[in-house]
Design an enzyme around this catalytic site. Structure first.
Site, PDB file in Angstrom:
ATOM      1  N   GLY B  40     -21.103 -23.971  29.445  1.00  0.00           N
ATOM      2  CA  GLY B  40     -20.287 -23.480  28.335  1.00  0.00           C
ATOM      3  C   GLY B  40     -21.108 -22.604  27.412  1.00  0.00           C
ATOM      4  O   GLY B  40     -22.289 -22.873  27.165  1.00  0.00           O
ATOM      5  N   GLY B  42     -19.487 -21.371  24.450  1.00  0.00           N
ATOM      6  CA  GLY B  42     -18.754 -21.285  23.191  1.00  0.00           C
ATOM      7  C   GLY B  42     -19.703 -21.600  22.050  1.00  0.00           C
ATOM      8  O   GLY B  42     -20.927 -21.583  22.224  1.00  0.00           O
ATOM      9  N   LEU B  43     -19.145 -21.927  20.904  1.00  0.00           N
ATOM     10  CA  LEU B  43     -20.031 -22.198  19.767  1.00  0.00           C
ATOM     11  C   LEU B  43     -21.027 -23.296  20.104  1.00  0.00           C
ATOM     12  O   LEU B  43     -22.217 -23.180  19.822  1.00  0.00           O
ATOM     13  CB  LEU B  43     -19.206 -22.584  18.547  1.00  0.00           C
ATOM     14  CG  LEU B  43     -18.463 -21.416  17.914  1.00  0.00           C
ATOM     15  CD1 LEU B  43     -17.658 -21.899  16.713  1.00  0.00           C
ATOM     16  CD2 LEU B  43     -19.425 -20.325  17.476  1.00  0.00           C
ATOM     17  N   HIS B 266      -0.373 -27.891  16.333  1.00  0.00           N
ATOM     18  CA  HIS B 266      -0.484 -27.041  15.141  1.00  0.00           C
ATOM     19  C   HIS B 266       0.912 -26.609  14.702  1.00  0.00           C
ATOM     20  O   HIS B 266       1.693 -26.133  15.506  1.00  0.00           O
ATOM     21  CB  HIS B 266      -1.342 -25.819  15.469  1.00  0.00           C
ATOM     22  CG  HIS B 266      -1.868 -25.150  14.249  1.00  0.00           C
ATOM     23  ND1 HIS B 266      -1.053 -24.507  13.352  1.00  0.00           N
ATOM     24  CD2 HIS B 266      -3.123 -25.030  13.769  1.00  0.00           C
ATOM     25  CE1 HIS B 266      -1.802 -24.018  12.373  1.00  0.00           C
ATOM     26  NE2 HIS B 266      -3.051 -24.317  12.597  1.00  0.00           N
ATOM     27  N   SER B 284      -2.156 -18.246  11.532  1.00  0.00           N
ATOM     28  CA  SER B 284      -3.094 -19.053  10.750  1.00  0.00           C
ATOM     29  C   SER B 284      -2.384 -19.963   9.761  1.00  0.00           C
ATOM     30  O   SER B 284      -1.400 -19.606   9.121  1.00  0.00           O
ATOM     31  CB  SER B 284      -4.058 -18.149   9.999  1.00  0.00           C
ATOM     32  OG  SER B 284      -4.756 -18.910   9.050  1.00  0.00           O
ATOM     33  N   ARG B 331      -1.688 -30.982   9.241  1.00  0.00           N
ATOM     34  CA  ARG B 331      -1.034 -30.427  10.427  1.00  0.00           C
ATOM     35  C   ARG B 331      -0.087 -31.392  11.119  1.00  0.00           C
ATOM     36  O   ARG B 331       1.022 -31.026  11.490  1.00  0.00           O
ATOM     37  CB  ARG B 331      -2.101 -30.016  11.433  1.00  0.00           C
ATOM     38  CG  ARG B 331      -2.899 -28.860  10.935  1.00  0.00           C
ATOM     39  CD  ARG B 331      -4.011 -28.500  11.872  1.00  0.00           C
ATOM     40  NE  ARG B 331      -4.674 -27.340  11.322  1.00  0.00           N
ATOM     41  CZ  ARG B 331      -5.744 -26.762  11.844  1.00  0.00           C
ATOM     42  NH1 ARG B 331      -6.273 -27.255  12.940  1.00  0.00           N
ATOM     43  NH2 ARG B 331      -6.281 -25.710  11.292  1.00  0.00           N
ATOM     44  N   GLU B 426     -15.839 -29.313  21.307  1.00  0.00           N
ATOM     45  CA  GLU B 426     -14.511 -29.916  21.473  1.00  0.00           C
ATOM     46  C   GLU B 426     -14.478 -30.879  22.666  1.00  0.00           C
ATOM     47  O   GLU B 426     -13.620 -31.751  22.745  1.00  0.00           O
ATOM     48  CB  GLU B 426     -13.465 -28.811  21.634  1.00  0.00           C
ATOM     49  CG  GLU B 426     -12.041 -29.310  21.489  1.00  0.00           C
ATOM     50  CD  GLU B 426     -10.997 -28.190  21.484  1.00  0.00           C
ATOM     51  OE1 GLU B 426     -11.333 -27.045  21.130  1.00  0.00           O
ATOM     52  OE2 GLU B 426      -9.840 -28.488  21.832  1.00  0.00           O
ATOM     53  N   LEU B 442     -15.144 -25.526  14.212  1.00  0.00           N
ATOM     54  CA  LEU B 442     -16.253 -24.572  14.289  1.00  0.00           C
ATOM     55  C   LEU B 442     -17.510 -25.235  13.751  1.00  0.00           C
ATOM     56  O   LEU B 442     -18.598 -25.119  14.303  1.00  0.00           O
ATOM     57  CB  LEU B 442     -15.919 -23.312  13.492  1.00  0.00           C
ATOM     58  CG  LEU B 442     -14.656 -22.560  13.935  1.00  0.00           C
ATOM     59  CD1 LEU B 442     -14.444 -21.314  13.087  1.00  0.00           C
ATOM     60  CD2 LEU B 442     -14.748 -22.170  15.401  1.00  0.00           C
TER      61      LEU B 442
HETATM   62  C1  FAD Z   1      -6.202 -19.927  18.192  1.00  0.00           C
HETATM   63  C2  FAD Z   1      -7.214 -20.904  17.691  1.00  0.00           C
HETATM   64  C3  FAD Z   1      -7.680 -20.824  16.382  1.00  0.00           C
HETATM   65  C4  FAD Z   1      -8.626 -21.718  15.905  1.00  0.00           C
HETATM   66  N1  FAD Z   1      -9.065 -21.594  14.624  1.00  0.00           N
HETATM   67  C5  FAD Z   1     -10.009 -22.444  14.157  1.00  0.00           C
HETATM   68  C6  FAD Z   1     -10.518 -22.314  12.838  1.00  0.00           C
HETATM   69  O1  FAD Z   1     -10.118 -21.433  12.082  1.00  0.00           O
HETATM   70  N2  FAD Z   1     -11.469 -23.170  12.432  1.00  0.00           N
HETATM   71  C7  FAD Z   1     -11.953 -24.149  13.234  1.00  0.00           C
HETATM   72  O2  FAD Z   1     -12.841 -24.872  12.813  1.00  0.00           O
HETATM   73  N3  FAD Z   1     -11.495 -24.288  14.495  1.00  0.00           N
HETATM   74  C8  FAD Z   1     -10.539 -23.471  14.979  1.00  0.00           C
HETATM   75  N4  FAD Z   1     -10.071 -23.615  16.259  1.00  0.00           N
HETATM   76  C9  FAD Z   1     -10.685 -24.613  17.144  1.00  0.00           C
HETATM   77  C10 FAD Z   1     -12.028 -24.103  17.665  1.00  0.00           C
HETATM   78  O3  FAD Z   1     -11.951 -22.726  17.904  1.00  0.00           O
HETATM   79  C11 FAD Z   1     -12.466 -24.779  18.956  1.00  0.00           C
HETATM   80  O4  FAD Z   1     -12.301 -26.144  18.877  1.00  0.00           O
HETATM   81  C12 FAD Z   1     -13.940 -24.516  19.222  1.00  0.00           C
HETATM   82  O5  FAD Z   1     -14.216 -23.152  19.116  1.00  0.00           O
HETATM   83  C13 FAD Z   1     -14.376 -25.036  20.560  1.00  0.00           C
HETATM   84  O6  FAD Z   1     -15.691 -24.624  20.821  1.00  0.00           O
HETATM   85  P1  FAD Z   1     -16.495 -25.180  22.052  1.00  0.00           P
HETATM   86  O7  FAD Z   1     -17.841 -24.558  21.981  1.00  0.00           O
HETATM   87  O8  FAD Z   1     -16.432 -26.646  22.088  1.00  0.00           O
HETATM   88  O9  FAD Z   1     -15.722 -24.674  23.346  1.00  0.00           O
HETATM   89  P2  FAD Z   1     -15.173 -23.249  23.820  1.00  0.00           P
HETATM   90  O10 FAD Z   1     -15.381 -22.188  22.829  1.00  0.00           O
HETATM   91  O11 FAD Z   1     -13.800 -23.497  24.324  1.00  0.00           O
HETATM   92  O12 FAD Z   1     -16.107 -22.874  25.018  1.00  0.00           O
HETATM   93  C14 FAD Z   1     -16.006 -23.473  26.269  1.00  0.00           C
HETATM   94  C15 FAD Z   1     -17.022 -22.839  27.185  1.00  0.00           C
HETATM   95  O13 FAD Z   1     -17.115 -23.596  28.363  1.00  0.00           O
HETATM   96  C16 FAD Z   1     -17.024 -22.765  29.494  1.00  0.00           C
HETATM   97  N5  FAD Z   1     -16.440 -23.573  30.555  1.00  0.00           N
HETATM   98  C17 FAD Z   1     -15.359 -24.397  30.496  1.00  0.00           C
HETATM   99  N6  FAD Z   1     -15.178 -25.007  31.682  1.00  0.00           N
HETATM  100  C18 FAD Z   1     -16.164 -24.567  32.490  1.00  0.00           C
HETATM  101  C19 FAD Z   1     -16.513 -24.849  33.839  1.00  0.00           C
HETATM  102  N7  FAD Z   1     -15.836 -25.714  34.592  1.00  0.00           N
HETATM  103  N8  FAD Z   1     -17.575 -24.182  34.365  1.00  0.00           N
HETATM  104  C20 FAD Z   1     -18.297 -23.288  33.616  1.00  0.00           C
HETATM  105  N9  FAD Z   1     -18.015 -23.025  32.344  1.00  0.00           N
HETATM  106  C21 FAD Z   1     -16.957 -23.656  31.791  1.00  0.00           C
HETATM  107  C22 FAD Z   1     -16.216 -21.588  29.059  1.00  0.00           C
HETATM  108  O14 FAD Z   1     -16.523 -20.484  29.856  1.00  0.00           O
HETATM  109  C23 FAD Z   1     -16.704 -21.430  27.624  1.00  0.00           C
HETATM  110  O15 FAD Z   1     -17.884 -20.661  27.625  1.00  0.00           O
HETATM  111  C24 FAD Z   1      -9.115 -22.732  16.747  1.00  0.00           C
HETATM  112  C25 FAD Z   1      -8.642 -22.828  18.051  1.00  0.00           C
HETATM  113  C26 FAD Z   1      -7.676 -21.942  18.514  1.00  0.00           C
HETATM  114  C27 FAD Z   1      -7.133 -22.115  19.882  1.00  0.00           C
END
Ligand code: FAD
Ligand code: FES
Lengths: 257, 638
Positions: B40, B42-43, B266, B284, B331, B426, B442
């Site tokens: 992953g 993501g953040l 949401h 939002s 929410r 997450e 985030l």
């Molecule tokens: C539209 C929207 C708006 C949001 N707004 C807010 C906000 O304003 N404030 C807030 O705090 N939160 C917000 N959230 C929630 C927040 O964005 C997420 O909970 C958070 O960004 C998740 O981050 P993460 O790093 O856990 O995972 P993600 O960012 O989902 O990253 C997952 C990573 O895992 C990788 N991955 C997944 N499965 C596999 C696999 N099998 N093999 C290889 N790679 C894989 C993907 O490629 C990706 O790189 C929002 C969510 C959404 C949907």
């Protein structure tokens, strides 16, 4: 509504591609263009034919994953929108829609409309960052940033790295992409120490990846879904010129204990 | 097995410091001998991989997109919380901790939440130093806003693109490490299996999504930062590719899954338009600051054009039911209230599944210009999608699946029940209890990635020698073989239905019976139907093409196959928890006024499930929760 598609089909990077014609009927004007393609793909699967491969993820205009050339224009002619933000109501019943991948030497086709854009990542890796260790940062409010600078930096940082600018440019130049990153970081006080070395390194990588030069066609700005301004290119050119004239590579760090 | 949360003891403000001091350290010269896999970008993943690489470990990072910068975190709009108290309105680490425990309806671990609040301040410093262009005031200081009904202004933001900017910051830190050679990044690479050797996580098996090549990777520790499982519902605000596969693979290899029924719906999303709908778009939450939510008082008015419904025939139901918080209730409460009025037959728009979010009063009071400044981009987005102009006609909104609080069970060190397997962002269950507050995901993702995992993984590695398991180890080969067979099995079914058609059906089933309101009969129905659907999938799936090529149908098939198993556990968890709390509303457990009723006597625990086989019942393990600092009370927003 009913539309006809001419879609670029190419099995892989080695094979030759061609346009195939498909009919898409029972299309709702409220569908997005990608949802229309989903429907076409479902039909292809029913006929045991390979569905059209295209990149997408967020489907709301922010991840930069989608990217189709629609009727000759990257992301279509909506302006200020990505492919995934186009809706079928912008087309007319009976329209013929040409769909193909972003084309550039630095973006080889992987399959159908999916291309390899990792060259853009490598430009960032060359220097598109501020070197700061995790945990080594001062209190955030010790760094004052004038609001106008922060806002302008944000305008540049809005780039989603989709590569439409490259696809639109007759020279397949990545200047807008590179300039946006250089401006984002170069406008902020935090970005000053590496400002000139960053400009040199990123431009060098841009050239190494086979992107072309900028000859002021301004097509990039016109198709940019985030409306990133070409003014940033002028800013980059200034930084680059200054860097090329004055920059000395750092001496080897050594010794110490 | 007893679950040991492994939390330090003593005063809560000192616990994280104490743990860090107790940690084993790895000699700097030895760090590069340790391989760490981060799945992953993501953040959570990008920040963890970058920080671990910077420390000197040999890191491999994977994502399924074509670039790490596209992880779903990029879509977050609203902002990120931090207890900086820059606005001098009485915020503090303790207050953020308190709000998060209470907002989570007392189903999170106090120690973890406190640490989250504690490191929140470092996150803002870190991101600012990286060049994240947060909003500023005219004096050059950082700006804050109040978000999601919080009583203090603790939310930092970068226009409506906070997630994007934070992710770009982490991505750039990652890029720096890739250039330095400490992190090897593999994009378009999907993890299909976890490798466990002698009960310890030792690697993963991936499929190269361009060539189809299946490969094993071994490591000394594995961190999953693969996001949430909201897409089990098919329609959600998540990106299309988000999926539960990594979580589920780990679960099947021994990692317990905690509280899968805690999902967040949401309240402000654009309603479904038709069967072809592929995802839902979030509007939002900040819109509720100035928009008023209403439906007609009488269902007979539902079909009427909005301006034919006079003021006295409108029911501003949130303001009526929750006078103290009005349109800004949390929410879960806003979502449920919307469902109730629609169930009453008072919903508006196609299918009666929508409520109005009306800005007319605010525009009158503040002027169109102010509203445009505050929400211009959101109004444009709405206009774009619906073809309706929200400056003139009220928006129509409806709740949608958005976030998942449940996830892999982890201890205080974010380690799962499989030693060596860490989980961040997450994907873990840790900090939000039964309901997440706005702008806290985030914060949690970056807290885990920058400030927790680099320490705790180091501590784990410090206790063992590097290496040991090679690619030719029988367990590694067996894991790889099982993936090859599974891929082939999907391709060989040769049935008639696409992966998406199964996914839609599963999603609808979950939404109907395990969505905003749940009851025993409905959950039992879903629990009976899911295994049938799964059987149909394995008999009638059609995947066109082969495994040795870029094949998006095959990718989807693998994800849907796991979603069909995951959903069953989610439903089972919902069925077992006969209380209402946070996002989990059991109709059997409500007050006479229709509010959620928690049952602390019976359910004040984390439900952690152990897998026993696909068609066998999982075993429930309970981690009791105790509250020393925040007194257990019923949430009330009246
Ligand atoms: C539209 C929207 C708006 C949001 N707004 C807010 C906000 O304003 N404030 C807030 O705090 N939160 C917000 N959230 C929630 C927040 O964005 C997420 O909970 C958070 O960004 C998740 O981050 P993460 O790093 O856990 O995972 P993600 O960012 O989902 O990253 C997952 C990573 O895992 C990788 N991955 C997944 N499965 C596999 C696999 N099998 N093999 C290889 N790679 C894989 C993907 O490629 C990706 O790189 C929002 C969510 C959404 C949907
Ligand atoms: S799919 Fe993310 S920008 Fe289009």
């Amino acid at each position: 509504m009913r539309v006809f598609l001419q879609v670029w089909r190419q099995k892989n990077g080695q094979s030759k591609g061609r346009f195939e014609r498909y009919e898409a009927s029972d299309i709702s004007p409220d569908m997005s263009l990608l949802e229309m393609l989903d429907v076409v793909n479902e039909g292809l699967v029913q006929k045991n034919e390979a569905p059209i491969a295209f990149d997408h993820d967020c489907r709301e205009g922010i991840c930069g994953m989608c990217g189709l050339v629609i009727n000759g224009v990257p992301h279509g002619s909506e302006g200020g929108a990505t492919t995934c933000q186009l809706h079928m109501r912008k087309f007319r019943d009976g329209d013929e829609i040409w769909i193909e991948p972003f084309r550039a030497k630095a973006f080889p086709v992987l399959r159908d409309c999916v291309v390899d854009r990792t060259a853009l990542d490598r430009i960032i890796q060359a220097g598109g960052f501020i070197s700061v260790r995790t945990g080594a940062a001062p209190d955030a409010n010790q760094i004052l940033v004038p609001k106008e600078d922060a806002d302008l930096a944000m305008d540049a940082a809005a780039c989603i790295g989709c590569g439409a600018c490259v696809a639109a440019c007759p020279n397949a130049s990545a200047m807008l992409f590179t300039a946006a990153k250089l401006s984002h970081l170069g406008l902020l006080p935090q970005g000053q120490p590496e400002r000139y070395s960053r400009a040199l390194a990123m431009v060098k990588q841009m050239d190494a990846e086979g992107f072309g030069a900028c000859t002021n066609h301004e097509e990039c700005e016109a198709v940019c879904p985030k409306e990133v301004s070409i003014d940033f290119i002028a800013r980059m050119n200034r930084d680059f010129a200054k860097a090329a004239a004055t920059f000395r590579p750092p001496k080897a760090r050594g010794g110490g204990d | 097995m007893t679950l040991n949360s492994n939390c330090p003891t003593g005063p809560i403000e000192k616990r994280w410091e104490k743990r860090r001091f107790e940690m084993k350290l790895v000699n700097p010269a030895n760090k590069r001998k340790y391989n760490v896999i981060v799945v992953g970008s993501g953040l959570a993943g990008a920040s963890a991989a970058a920080s671990l690489g910077e420390l000197g470990y040999n890191v491999q990072c994977f994502c399924y997109q074509d670039s790490p910068r596209r992880a779903h975190s990029i879509a977050a709009q609203g902002g990120i919380n931090a207890a900086k108290n820059y606005t001098n309105d009485g915020d503090s680490i303790f207050r953020l901790f308190y709000d998060t425990v209470k907002g989570g309806d007392f189903r999170a671990r106090e120690s973890n939440v406190y640490r989250l609040a504690e490191v929140s301040v470092d996150i803002i410093d870190q991101c600012t130093a990286q060049g994240v262009p947060f909003a500023r005031e005219y004096g050059g200081l950082l700006a804050n806003r109040s978000f999601g009904g919080a009583q203090v202004s603790r939310t930092f933001y970068a226009r409506g693109q906070t997630g994007q900017q934070l992710l770009i910051g982490a991505y750039q830190a990652l890029a720096r490490q890739i250039a330095a050679g400490t992190v090897k990044m593999s994009c378009r690479s999907e993890m299909l299996e976890l490798i466990v050797v002698d009960g310890v996580a030792r690697g993963i098996v991936t499929r190269d999504m361009v060539t189809g090549k299946i490969e094993a990777h071994v490591a000394d520790a594995v961190a999953l930062c693969t996001g949430g499982y909201g897409n089990v519902f098919y329609l959600s605000t998540n990106a299309k590719g988000c999926n539960a596969m990594a979580l589920w693979r780990a679960h099947k290899k021994g990692a317990f899954l905690a509280n899968p029924c805690f999902t967040q719906i949401h309240p402000t999303c654009i309603p479904v338009k038709g069967e072809y709908q592929s995802k839902l778009t979030l509007m939002s939450e900040s819109l509720r600051n100035d928009g008023r939510v209403w439906v007609p008082k009488d269902g007979k008015d539902s079909g009427k054009p909005v301006f034919d419904i006079p003021e006295n025939a409108r029911d501003y139901y949130l303001e009526r039911r929750y006078p103290a918080f009005g349109n800004l209730v949390p929410r879960d409460i806003a979502s449920r209230a919307a469902k109730q009025v629609c169930d009453d037959g008072r919903g508006v728009g196609p299918g009666g599944l929508g409520v109005y979010l009306d800005f007319a009063d605010s525009i009158k009071r503040l002027g169109r210009k102010t509203i445009e400044e505050r929400y211009g981009n959101l109004f444009d987005m709405y206009h774009h999608i619906t073809d309706e102009n929200p400056y003139e006609v009220p928006m129509r909104i409806y709740p949608a699946v958005h976030y998942t609080m449940g996830g892999l069970w982890v201890d205080y060190d974010l380690m799962s029940t499989v030693p060596g397997l860490f989980v961040g962002g997450e994907a873990n269950f840790s900090d939000h209890g039964a309901n997440r507050l706005g702008a806290s995901a985030l914060m949690q993702g970056l807290a885990d990635g920058y400030f927790v995992l680099p320490y705790t993984i180091g501590h784990y590695l410090g206790q063992r020698a590097a290496g040991g398991v090679k690619l030719d180890h029988p367990e590694v080969k067996a894991a790889k073989k099982s993936v090859e067979e599974r891929v082939q099995k999907l391709l060989d079914i040769g049935g008639s239905r696409s992966p998406d058609s199964f996914h839609r059906e599963l999603g609808l089933l979950c939404w109907e019976h395990c969505g905003m309101a749940r009851n025993k009969a409905g959950l039992e129905k879903a629990l009976a139907r899911i295994p049938e659907l799964r059987a149909e999938f394995w008999q009638d799936l059609r995947v066109v093409g082969s495994g040795e090529e870029l094949n998006q149908e095959l990718e989807r098939a693998g994800r849907v196959a796991d979603a069909l198993e995951f959903a069953e556990l989610m439903v089972r968890d919902a069925l077992h928890r006969e209380e209402s709390c946070g996002g989990h509303f059991r109709e059997e457990s409500q007050t006479p006024e229709g509010e959620a009723m928690r049952d602390d006597e019976r359910y004040c625990y984390v439900a952690a499930w152990a897998h026993q086989g696909v068609d066998a019942e999982p075993v429930l393990h309970k981690e009791p929760l105790s509250f020393e600092y925040v007194k257990l009370t019923q949430r009330s927003y009246k």
